[in-house]
Every structure is written in structure tokens, then in C-alpha cells.
Design a protein around this motif. Structure first.
Motif, PDB file in Angstrom:
ATOM      1  N   LYS A 120       0.749  -1.042   0.157  1.00 57.37           N
ATOM      2  CA  LYS A 120       0.078   0.091   0.083  1.00 57.37           C
ATOM      3  C   LYS A 120       0.769   0.966   0.085  1.00 57.37           C
ATOM      4  O   LYS A 120       1.754   1.436   0.963  1.00 57.37           O
ATOM      5  CB  LYS A 120      -0.807  -0.122   1.229  1.00 57.37           C
ATOM      6  CG  LYS A 120      -1.823   1.146   1.439  1.00 57.37           C
ATOM      7  CD  LYS A 120      -2.942   1.147   2.509  1.00 57.37           C
ATOM      8  CE  LYS A 120      -3.694   2.210   2.283  1.00 57.37           C
ATOM      9  NZ  LYS A 120      -4.685   2.145   3.431  1.00 57.37           N
ATOM     10  N   ILE A 128      -2.210   3.772  -3.486  1.00 60.39           N
ATOM     11  CA  ILE A 128      -2.491   2.670  -4.269  1.00 60.39           C
ATOM     12  C   ILE A 128      -2.315   1.428  -3.410  1.00 60.39           C
ATOM     13  O   ILE A 128      -1.505   1.429  -2.698  1.00 60.39           O
ATOM     14  CB  ILE A 128      -1.360   2.664  -5.362  1.00 60.39           C
ATOM     15  CG1 ILE A 128      -1.569   3.693  -6.210  1.00 60.39           C
ATOM     16  CG2 ILE A 128      -1.352   1.234  -6.348  1.00 60.39           C
ATOM     17  CD1 ILE A 128      -0.243   4.234  -7.204  1.00 60.39           C
ATOM     18  N   THR A 144      -3.649  -3.879  -9.580  1.00 56.62           N
ATOM     19  CA  THR A 144      -4.272  -3.678  -8.334  1.00 56.62           C
ATOM     20  C   THR A 144      -5.290  -4.984  -8.263  1.00 56.62           C
ATOM     21  O   THR A 144      -5.365  -5.699  -9.119  1.00 56.62           O
ATOM     22  CB  THR A 144      -5.075  -2.707  -8.609  1.00 56.62           C
ATOM     23  OG1 THR A 144      -5.909  -2.753  -9.954  1.00 56.62           O
ATOM     24  CG2 THR A 144      -4.380  -1.310  -8.762  1.00 56.62           C
ATOM     25  N   ILE A 150      -0.329  -0.501 -13.134  1.00 54.53           N
ATOM     26  CA  ILE A 150       0.300   0.769 -12.821  1.00 54.53           C
ATOM     27  C   ILE A 150       1.851   0.446 -12.988  1.00 54.53           C
ATOM     28  O   ILE A 150       2.261  -0.362 -12.124  1.00 54.53           O
ATOM     29  CB  ILE A 150      -0.069   1.280 -11.412  1.00 54.53           C
ATOM     30  CG1 ILE A 150      -1.674   1.038 -11.280  1.00 54.53           C
ATOM     31  CG2 ILE A 150       0.604   2.179 -11.017  1.00 54.53           C
ATOM     32  CD1 ILE A 150      -2.219   1.364  -9.849  1.00 54.53           C
ATOM     33  N   TYR A 152       4.766   2.389 -11.539  1.00 55.75           N
ATOM     34  CA  TYR A 152       5.123   3.311 -10.773  1.00 55.75           C
ATOM     35  C   TYR A 152       6.536   3.801 -10.505  1.00 55.75           C
ATOM     36  O   TYR A 152       7.521   2.706 -10.407  1.00 55.75           O
ATOM     37  CB  TYR A 152       4.689   2.866  -9.309  1.00 55.75           C
ATOM     38  CG  TYR A 152       4.539   3.943  -8.433  1.00 55.75           C
ATOM     39  CD1 TYR A 152       3.159   4.607  -8.294  1.00 55.75           C
ATOM     40  CD2 TYR A 152       5.163   4.277  -7.228  1.00 55.75           C
ATOM     41  CE1 TYR A 152       2.854   5.643  -7.629  1.00 55.75           C
ATOM     42  CE2 TYR A 152       4.998   5.085  -6.327  1.00 55.75           C
ATOM     43  CZ  TYR A 152       3.786   5.852  -6.384  1.00 55.75           C
ATOM     44  OH  TYR A 152       3.625   6.915  -5.684  1.00 55.75           O
TER      45      TYR A 152
END
Length: 176
Positions: A120, A128, A144, A150, A152
Motif C-alpha cells: 500500500k 495505491i 491492483t 500501474i 510506478y
């Protein structure tokens, strides 16, 4: 034929330098792979470290060639410092790329989390919660619960607070 007779020492030294460079690359690659297997490192991380070591070895080889062929040490340092300055200015303009590479190296060696961990990211504007699918030199790939992928950046991953979420087991009823 005068070239070979005039520069016999330099040609011989270049041959030795090539042999030493190749053997160093092979030996270091074997040592890194053996260590990676022993410590259960991921293959792509091992390949990344080997690429960095090969780059360093190639740079040392080129410097060695300059020395063997009689380039003055002052000229080498002047050239290297000029190249470093140009690269430094270019990288300053692209600090985020350098920051991501540095963060990737930090993540590689510190192992705060690993592939498969659910994390997290404590971001006020965009929190996220996702599972880590892959860790690269520039970014981390997250997925997710909804299946959204995603990408990052590594530098943001080190700047934000991260919680590693323990595996949540479904409540099941057990019978004797």
C-alpha cells in the motif's frame, strides 16, 4: 611491416589487455551468477548487475588502451572530466531518469519488498494498493485487485510511505 616492428610492445600489451578483460568479464559473470543462485536472486536482477559490471570493465579497458598506446595521463583525465561534465549537465536536465536509476539500484540491494508482495503506497492524492509484478531499473509494475496495471517510478516508491500487506486468508470453516 614497420608498423608492427615499431609498435610491437603496444600490440603485445593490447593483446594481453584484451585477454585480461575477456577473462575478467567471464570470471566475474560466473561469480555473480553463482552468488545470485545461492541467494535466490531473480534472473533479471542478476542480468542487470552483470550489465553494470561489463560496462565498468569496458570503461577500464578503454582507459587501459589509452595508457598502453601512450596517451598522456593528463589528456585522459581532461577527456574523462569533459565527458563527465557533459553527461552531468545532460543528466541534471534529466534528473528524474538519474533518480530512477539510483532508486532502482537502492531497491535492488536493500530488498524492502519483493515480487509478489502486496503493498500500500501512502500517497495523499493517489493512494495505491496493489501487488508487485516486476521490479525494473526505472519502475515497478503493480497490479491492483481490479486488474489495473500501474507503472510506478522507483524514485517515488522510495519517497512515499509503503506498507507491506500480509497475505489475507479467506475465512473458511474447518471441520473435524
Amino acid at each position: 611491416m614497420t608498423f608492427f616492428t615499431d609498435y610491437a610492445k603496444e600490440i603485445f600489451a593490447t593483446g594481453i589487455l584484451i585477454a585480461v578483460t575477456i577473462s575478467t568479464r567471464v570470471i566475474v559473470t560466473q561469480i555473480v551468477r553463482r552468488y545470485a543462485r545461492k541467494e535466490h536472486f531473480l534472473e533479471h536482477r542478476t542480468i542487470l548487475i552483470i550489465k553494470y559490471i561489463h560496462l565498468l570493465t569496458n570503461i577500464l579497458f578503454i582507459i587501459g588502451l589509452f595508457i598502453v598506446w601512450g596517451v598522456k595521463t593528463d589528456d585522459i583525465f581532461l577527456t574523462v572530466s569533459s565527458i563527465a561534465t557533459v553527461i552531468g549537465v545532460a543528466m541534471f536536465a534529466q534528473w528524474s531518469i538519474l533518480s530512477n536509476i539510483t532508486s532502482g539500484v537502492i531497491l535492488f540491494f536493500s530488498f524492502p519488498f519483493k515480487i509478489g508482495d502486496s503493498i500500500k503506497i501512502h500517497d495523499k492524492d493517489f493512494p495505491i494498493e496493489a501487488e508487485i509484478e516486476d521490479i525494473n531499473a526505472f519502475h515497478v509494475s503493480l497490479k491492483t485487485k481490479e486488474g489495473e496495471k500501474i507503472i510506478y517510478p522507483n524514485n517515488l516508491l522510495l519517497q512515499k510511505g509503503i506498507s507491506i500487506i500480509s497475505a489475507q486468508f479467506e475465512d473458511k470453516e474447518f471441520f473435524d
